[in-house]
Every structure is written in C-alpha cells, then in structure tokens.
Design a protein around this motif. Sequence first.
Motif, PDB file in Angstrom:
ATOM      1  N   LYS A 106       0.851  -1.188   0.000  1.00 47.82           N
ATOM      2  CA  LYS A 106       0.000   0.000   0.000  1.00 47.82           C
ATOM      3  C   LYS A 106       0.888   1.239   0.000  1.00 47.82           C
ATOM      4  O   LYS A 106       1.543   1.522   1.001  1.00 47.82           O
ATOM      5  CB  LYS A 106      -0.883   0.010   1.251  1.00 47.82           C
ATOM      6  CG  LYS A 106      -1.825  -1.165   1.333  1.00 47.82           C
ATOM      7  CD  LYS A 106      -2.577  -1.164   2.655  1.00 47.82           C
ATOM      8  CE  LYS A 106      -3.429  -2.418   2.736  1.00 47.82           C
ATOM      9  NZ  LYS A 106      -4.050  -2.568   4.048  1.00 47.82           N
ATOM     10  N   PRO A 107       0.914   1.975  -1.108  1.00 43.48           N
ATOM     11  CA  PRO A 107       1.738   3.189  -1.142  1.00 43.48           C
ATOM     12  C   PRO A 107       1.286   4.181  -0.075  1.00 43.48           C
ATOM     13  O   PRO A 107       0.092   4.358   0.163  1.00 43.48           O
ATOM     14  CB  PRO A 107       1.501   3.757  -2.539  1.00 43.48           C
ATOM     15  CG  PRO A 107       1.007   2.606  -3.347  1.00 43.48           C
ATOM     16  CD  PRO A 107       0.269   1.713  -2.396  1.00 43.48           C
ATOM     17  N   GLY A 108       2.238   4.781   0.570  1.00 39.13           N
ATOM     18  CA  GLY A 108       1.950   5.770   1.597  1.00 39.13           C
ATOM     19  C   GLY A 108       2.991   6.865   1.568  1.00 39.13           C
ATOM     20  O   GLY A 108       3.864   6.892   0.703  1.00 39.13           O
ATOM     21  N   PRO A 109       2.915   7.769   2.531  1.00 38.41           N
ATOM     22  CA  PRO A 109       3.858   8.897   2.541  1.00 38.41           C
ATOM     23  C   PRO A 109       5.286   8.481   2.894  1.00 38.41           C
ATOM     24  O   PRO A 109       6.241   9.177   2.569  1.00 38.41           O
ATOM     25  CB  PRO A 109       3.291   9.837   3.602  1.00 38.41           C
ATOM     26  CG  PRO A 109       2.457   8.965   4.481  1.00 38.41           C
ATOM     27  CD  PRO A 109       1.937   7.855   3.602  1.00 38.41           C
ATOM     28  N   LYS A 110       5.457   7.333   3.578  1.00 39.00           N
ATOM     29  CA  LYS A 110       6.790   6.862   3.962  1.00 39.00           C
ATOM     30  C   LYS A 110       6.886   5.356   3.742  1.00 39.00           C
ATOM     31  O   LYS A 110       5.875   4.657   3.780  1.00 39.00           O
ATOM     32  CB  LYS A 110       7.048   7.152   5.437  1.00 39.00           C
ATOM     33  CG  LYS A 110       7.180   8.622   5.783  1.00 39.00           C
ATOM     34  CD  LYS A 110       7.393   8.820   7.263  1.00 39.00           C
ATOM     35  CE  LYS A 110       8.854   8.595   7.581  1.00 39.00           C
ATOM     36  NZ  LYS A 110       9.173   8.883   8.995  1.00 39.00           N
ATOM     37  N   LEU A 111       8.117   4.876   3.517  1.00 39.05           N
ATOM     38  CA  LEU A 111       8.347   3.437   3.427  1.00 39.05           C
ATOM     39  C   LEU A 111       8.489   2.879   4.840  1.00 39.05           C
ATOM     40  O   LEU A 111       9.207   3.447   5.666  1.00 39.05           O
ATOM     41  CB  LEU A 111       9.636   3.133   2.669  1.00 39.05           C
ATOM     42  CG  LEU A 111       9.637   3.264   1.160  1.00 39.05           C
ATOM     43  CD1 LEU A 111      11.026   2.942   0.619  1.00 39.05           C
ATOM     44  CD2 LEU A 111       8.616   2.345   0.546  1.00 39.05           C
ATOM     45  N   ASP A 112       7.820   1.773   5.091  1.00 43.14           N
ATOM     46  CA  ASP A 112       8.068   1.122   6.375  1.00 43.14           C
ATOM     47  C   ASP A 112       9.338   0.291   6.255  1.00 43.14           C
ATOM     48  O   ASP A 112       9.876   0.071   5.159  1.00 43.14           O
ATOM     49  CB  ASP A 112       6.868   0.283   6.825  1.00 43.14           C
ATOM     50  CG  ASP A 112       6.518  -0.841   5.873  1.00 43.14           C
ATOM     51  OD1 ASP A 112       7.234  -1.043   4.873  1.00 43.14           O
ATOM     52  OD2 ASP A 112       5.505  -1.536   6.126  1.00 43.14           O
ATOM     53  N   SER A 113       9.845  -0.181   7.369  1.00 46.60           N
ATOM     54  CA  SER A 113      11.134  -0.886   7.367  1.00 46.60           C
ATOM     55  C   SER A 113      11.059  -2.190   6.578  1.00 46.60           C
ATOM     56  O   SER A 113      12.028  -2.583   5.934  1.00 46.60           O
ATOM     57  CB  SER A 113      11.600  -1.150   8.795  1.00 46.60           C
ATOM     58  OG  SER A 113      10.644  -1.943   9.488  1.00 46.60           O
ATOM     59  N   ARG A 114       9.907  -2.856   6.582  1.00 47.72           N
ATOM     60  CA  ARG A 114       9.755  -4.105   5.834  1.00 47.72           C
ATOM     61  C   ARG A 114       9.846  -3.841   4.337  1.00 47.72           C
ATOM     62  O   ARG A 114      10.551  -4.534   3.612  1.00 47.72           O
ATOM     63  CB  ARG A 114       8.417  -4.771   6.162  1.00 47.72           C
ATOM     64  CG  ARG A 114       8.259  -6.147   5.501  1.00 47.72           C
ATOM     65  CD  ARG A 114       6.821  -6.614   5.470  1.00 47.72           C
ATOM     66  NE  ARG A 114       5.950  -5.768   4.664  1.00 47.72           N
ATOM     67  CZ  ARG A 114       5.899  -5.776   3.326  1.00 47.72           C
ATOM     68  NH1 ARG A 114       6.685  -6.571   2.633  1.00 47.72           N
ATOM     69  NH2 ARG A 114       5.096  -4.978   2.684  1.00 47.72           N
ATOM     70  N   ALA A 115       9.154  -2.830   3.859  1.00 51.22           N
ATOM     71  CA  ALA A 115       9.192  -2.493   2.436  1.00 51.22           C
ATOM     72  C   ALA A 115      10.589  -2.038   2.020  1.00 51.22           C
ATOM     73  O   ALA A 115      11.082  -2.417   0.948  1.00 51.22           O
ATOM     74  CB  ALA A 115       8.161  -1.415   2.113  1.00 51.22           C
ATOM     75  N   GLU A 116      11.243  -1.259   2.859  1.00 49.23           N
ATOM     76  CA  GLU A 116      12.588  -0.790   2.542  1.00 49.23           C
ATOM     77  C   GLU A 116      13.553  -1.966   2.430  1.00 49.23           C
ATOM     78  O   GLU A 116      14.341  -2.047   1.478  1.00 49.23           O
ATOM     79  CB  GLU A 116      13.073   0.186   3.615  1.00 49.23           C
ATOM     80  CG  GLU A 116      14.402   0.803   3.296  1.00 49.23           C
ATOM     81  CD  GLU A 116      14.833   1.854   4.306  1.00 49.23           C
ATOM     82  OE1 GLU A 116      15.991   2.308   4.185  1.00 49.23           O
ATOM     83  OE2 GLU A 116      14.047   2.217   5.197  1.00 49.23           O
ATOM     84  N   ALA A 117      13.495  -2.898   3.374  1.00 49.25           N
ATOM     85  CA  ALA A 117      14.354  -4.073   3.331  1.00 49.25           C
ATOM     86  C   ALA A 117      14.044  -4.921   2.094  1.00 49.25           C
ATOM     87  O   ALA A 117      14.942  -5.454   1.442  1.00 49.25           O
ATOM     88  CB  ALA A 117      14.184  -4.906   4.602  1.00 49.25           C
ATOM     89  N   CYS A 118      12.769  -5.035   1.758  1.00 46.38           N
ATOM     90  CA  CYS A 118      12.361  -5.791   0.573  1.00 46.38           C
ATOM     91  C   CYS A 118      12.938  -5.162  -0.694  1.00 46.38           C
ATOM     92  O   CYS A 118      13.470  -5.864  -1.558  1.00 46.38           O
ATOM     93  CB  CYS A 118      10.834  -5.857   0.501  1.00 46.38           C
ATOM     94  SG  CYS A 118      10.216  -6.799  -0.913  1.00 46.38           S
ATOM     95  N   PHE A 119      12.862  -3.838  -0.806  1.00 49.22           N
ATOM     96  CA  PHE A 119      13.414  -3.148  -1.974  1.00 49.22           C
ATOM     97  C   PHE A 119      14.922  -3.364  -2.080  1.00 49.22           C
ATOM     98  O   PHE A 119      15.444  -3.641  -3.164  1.00 49.22           O
ATOM     99  CB  PHE A 119      13.107  -1.647  -1.939  1.00 49.22           C
ATOM    100  CG  PHE A 119      11.759  -1.285  -2.468  1.00 49.22           C
ATOM    101  CD1 PHE A 119      11.429  -1.492  -3.795  1.00 49.22           C
ATOM    102  CD2 PHE A 119      10.801  -0.722  -1.636  1.00 49.22           C
ATOM    103  CE1 PHE A 119      10.185  -1.159  -4.296  1.00 49.22           C
ATOM    104  CE2 PHE A 119       9.550  -0.388  -2.128  1.00 49.22           C
ATOM    105  CZ  PHE A 119       9.237  -0.600  -3.454  1.00 49.22           C
ATOM    106  N   VAL A 120      15.627  -3.248  -0.969  1.00 50.48           N
ATOM    107  CA  VAL A 120      17.075  -3.433  -0.977  1.00 50.48           C
ATOM    108  C   VAL A 120      17.413  -4.853  -1.439  1.00 50.48           C
ATOM    109  O   VAL A 120      18.251  -5.055  -2.325  1.00 50.48           O
ATOM    110  CB  VAL A 120      17.681  -3.138   0.420  1.00 50.48           C
ATOM    111  CG1 VAL A 120      19.132  -3.595   0.487  1.00 50.48           C
ATOM    112  CG2 VAL A 120      17.577  -1.660   0.740  1.00 50.48           C
TER     113      VAL A 120
END
Length: 97
Positions: free
Chosen positions: A50-64
């Motif tokens: 779900k796109p939001g104003p900030k990346l949560d830590s799970r999404a950030e780790a997934c992207f990396v």
Amino acid sequence: MDSSSSSSGAGLGAVDPQLQHFIEVETQKQRFQQLVHQMTELCWEKCMDKPGPKLDSRAEACFVNCVERFIDTSQFILNRLEQTQKSKPVFSESLSD
C-alpha cells in the motif's frame, strides 16, 4: 532518412569509428535504462503493498533485497553469456574469410 539506413547497410567497415562508438554508447544507455525500468517494476510489484507517505522498514528491506538480487542475477547472466560466447567460434569471423 533513407540515406542513413542505406549507409548502415553498406557494412561495418565503412562506418565512421566515432559514429560506431556513439551508437555503442547510446545502445548501452538504452539497455541500462531498460534494466532499471524492469527492476523498478519488478521490485515495486513485489515489495509495495500500500503506497503511503513513507516506506516502512519491511518495504525498505524488501526493496534493498530485490535490487541486490536483480543486480546479482543480471551480472550472473551476463557472465554466463560471455563464457558461452568465448567457448563457441564466432560465425561472423568465419563468414568474412
């Protein structure tokens, strides 16, 4: 426009080396942009619920992790193709003789 396509069909030996280098560089840029686009699309679909104003830590780790895997896989494929090409004779060289 017809004259440029007919001059490119004359053979690679007749092409200006600077022009050939420019074409190679532009082709590499295009391939890089395509890879970035593919990576962005793949990782977005995989990691963004779900796109939001900030990346949560799970999404950030997934992207990396997604980007690193994409780069590793692309590099592995390129290395494998290079090895395959080196082990097989080049047909264009045998045809030019």
